[in-house]
Write a protein that holds these residues in place. Structure first.
Motif, PDB file in Angstrom:
ATOM      1  N   TYR A 249     -34.917  -3.031 -68.513  1.00  0.00           N
ATOM      2  CA  TYR A 249     -35.551  -3.741 -67.396  1.00  0.00           C
ATOM      3  C   TYR A 249     -35.180  -3.258 -66.245  1.00  0.00           C
ATOM      4  O   TYR A 249     -33.899  -3.034 -65.850  1.00  0.00           O
ATOM      5  CB  TYR A 249     -35.009  -5.413 -67.586  1.00  0.00           C
ATOM      6  CG  TYR A 249     -35.592  -6.221 -66.437  1.00  0.00           C
ATOM      7  CD1 TYR A 249     -36.755  -6.903 -66.651  1.00  0.00           C
ATOM      8  CD2 TYR A 249     -34.672  -6.158 -65.653  1.00  0.00           C
ATOM      9  CE1 TYR A 249     -37.115  -7.517 -65.525  1.00  0.00           C
ATOM     10  CE2 TYR A 249     -34.984  -7.136 -64.489  1.00  0.00           C
ATOM     11  CZ  TYR A 249     -36.246  -7.866 -64.529  1.00  0.00           C
ATOM     12  OH  TYR A 249     -36.820  -8.581 -63.432  1.00  0.00           O
ATOM     13  N   THR A 250     -36.229  -3.393 -65.351  1.00  0.00           N
ATOM     14  CA  THR A 250     -35.920  -2.505 -63.993  1.00  0.00           C
ATOM     15  C   THR A 250     -36.453  -3.541 -62.927  1.00  0.00           C
ATOM     16  O   THR A 250     -37.427  -4.378 -63.058  1.00  0.00           O
ATOM     17  CB  THR A 250     -36.930  -1.354 -63.566  1.00  0.00           C
ATOM     18  OG1 THR A 250     -36.859  -0.357 -64.641  1.00  0.00           O
ATOM     19  CG2 THR A 250     -36.898  -0.729 -62.353  1.00  0.00           C
ATOM     20  N   GLY A 251     -35.352  -4.022 -61.925  1.00  0.00           N
ATOM     21  CA  GLY A 251     -35.544  -5.074 -60.948  1.00  0.00           C
ATOM     22  C   GLY A 251     -35.113  -4.539 -59.547  1.00  0.00           C
ATOM     23  O   GLY A 251     -34.674  -3.197 -59.479  1.00  0.00           O
TER      24      GLY A 251
ATOM     25  N   GLN B  77     -40.648   1.103 -62.487  1.00  0.00           N
ATOM     26  CA  GLN B  77     -41.491   0.298 -63.738  1.00  0.00           C
ATOM     27  C   GLN B  77     -42.535   1.071 -64.383  1.00  0.00           C
ATOM     28  O   GLN B  77     -42.603   0.716 -65.488  1.00  0.00           O
ATOM     29  CB  GLN B  77     -41.858  -1.079 -63.188  1.00  0.00           C
ATOM     30  CG  GLN B  77     -40.578  -1.836 -63.023  1.00  0.00           C
ATOM     31  CD  GLN B  77     -41.323  -3.336 -62.257  1.00  0.00           C
ATOM     32  OE1 GLN B  77     -42.278  -3.332 -61.745  1.00  0.00           O
ATOM     33  NE2 GLN B  77     -40.342  -4.167 -62.602  1.00  0.00           N
TER      34      GLN B  77
ATOM     35  N   ILE C  86     -31.396  -0.648 -63.109  1.00  0.00           N
ATOM     36  CA  ILE C  86     -32.044  -0.849 -64.380  1.00  0.00           C
ATOM     37  C   ILE C  86     -30.902  -1.321 -65.257  1.00  0.00           C
ATOM     38  O   ILE C  86     -29.734  -1.031 -65.558  1.00  0.00           O
ATOM     39  CB  ILE C  86     -32.419   0.453 -64.895  1.00  0.00           C
ATOM     40  CG1 ILE C  86     -33.482   1.290 -64.055  1.00  0.00           C
ATOM     41  CG2 ILE C  86     -32.749   0.655 -66.442  1.00  0.00           C
ATOM     42  CD1 ILE C  86     -33.718   2.798 -64.263  1.00  0.00           C
TER      43      ILE C  86
ATOM     44  N   GLU D 239     -38.582  -0.161 -57.380  1.00  0.00           N
ATOM     45  CA  GLU D 239     -38.503  -0.920 -58.728  1.00  0.00           C
ATOM     46  C   GLU D 239     -39.946  -0.695 -59.221  1.00  0.00           C
ATOM     47  O   GLU D 239     -40.338  -0.359 -60.250  1.00  0.00           O
ATOM     48  CB  GLU D 239     -38.413  -2.322 -58.367  1.00  0.00           C
ATOM     49  CG  GLU D 239     -38.623  -3.257 -59.629  1.00  0.00           C
ATOM     50  CD  GLU D 239     -38.580  -4.566 -59.238  1.00  0.00           C
ATOM     51  OE1 GLU D 239     -38.821  -5.599 -60.023  1.00  0.00           O
ATOM     52  OE2 GLU D 239     -38.394  -4.983 -57.812  1.00  0.00           O
ATOM     53  N   LYS D 240     -41.104  -0.958 -58.333  1.00  0.00           N
ATOM     54  CA  LYS D 240     -42.270  -0.903 -58.933  1.00  0.00           C
ATOM     55  C   LYS D 240     -42.706   0.579 -59.184  1.00  0.00           C
ATOM     56  O   LYS D 240     -43.358   0.607 -60.257  1.00  0.00           O
ATOM     57  CB  LYS D 240     -43.297  -1.329 -57.725  1.00  0.00           C
ATOM     58  CG  LYS D 240     -43.423  -2.788 -57.464  1.00  0.00           C
ATOM     59  CD  LYS D 240     -43.404  -3.462 -58.546  1.00  0.00           C
ATOM     60  CE  LYS D 240     -42.967  -4.988 -58.283  1.00  0.00           C
ATOM     61  NZ  LYS D 240     -42.967  -5.965 -59.660  1.00  0.00           N
TER      62      LYS D 240
ATOM     63  N   LYS E 164     -37.395   7.407 -67.335  1.00  0.00           N
ATOM     64  CA  LYS E 164     -36.290   6.409 -67.112  1.00  0.00           C
ATOM     65  C   LYS E 164     -34.969   7.035 -67.312  1.00  0.00           C
ATOM     66  O   LYS E 164     -33.998   6.942 -66.857  1.00  0.00           O
ATOM     67  CB  LYS E 164     -36.513   5.157 -67.416  1.00  0.00           C
ATOM     68  CG  LYS E 164     -37.440   4.416 -66.850  1.00  0.00           C
ATOM     69  CD  LYS E 164     -37.918   2.975 -67.494  1.00  0.00           C
ATOM     70  CE  LYS E 164     -39.088   2.244 -66.814  1.00  0.00           C
ATOM     71  NZ  LYS E 164     -39.205   1.140 -67.446  1.00  0.00           N
TER      72      LYS E 164
END
Length: 97
Positions: free
Chosen positions: A16-18, A67, A7, A63-64, A74
Motif C-alpha cells: 500500500y502506497t500513501g 502507485q 509504502i 505517492e501517485k 516498487k
C-alpha cells in the motif's frame, strides 16, 4: 509543512502506497483500521519504506507516481536498487519482439 510518501506491507503480501504530513500518526491510524479500505482488510501492516519531503504536496505527487508502478519496480525502490528503476519503467508492450 513536511510530507512523507510511504509504502506498507500488508498481511496478505500486498503493498500500500500513501502520503501524509504525520507519518507516526498515520501508521497508528492504519494499524487501528482507520486507514484506507485496503489496509483495513489486510491488517496488520508494516512500514517498509518512506521518503521525506519539504512539502506534503511533493509527497502526494510522489505517492501517485509510485502507485502506478509495478510490484517489481516498487521492490527495487524498497531495496535501494535504484539502477534497476529505469529498466523496470519500460512497458511490456514497448519491448521489441
Amino acid at each position: 509543512m513536511k510530507g512523507y510518501m510511504y509504502i506498507l506491507l500488508c498481511s496478505n503480501g500486498s503493498y500500500y502506497t500513501g502520503s501524509t504530513n504525520n507519518l507516526e500518526l498515520r501508521l497508528i491510524q492504519h494499524q487501528n483500521g482507520q486507514g484506507a479500505n485496503h489496509t483495513k482488510k489486510h491488517l496488520p501492516v508494516t512500514l517498509i519504506y518512506y521518503e521525506e519531503y519539504q512539502r506534503v504536496e511533493q509527497a502526494f505527487y510522489r505517492e501517485k507516481q509510485v502507485q502506478g508502478w509495478s510490484r517489481k519496480k516498487k521492490e527495487a525502490l524498497i531495496n535501494g536498487e535504484h539502477t534497476l528503476l529505469p529498466e523496470l519503467a519500460i512497458a511490456y508492450r514497448d519491448l521489441k519482439r
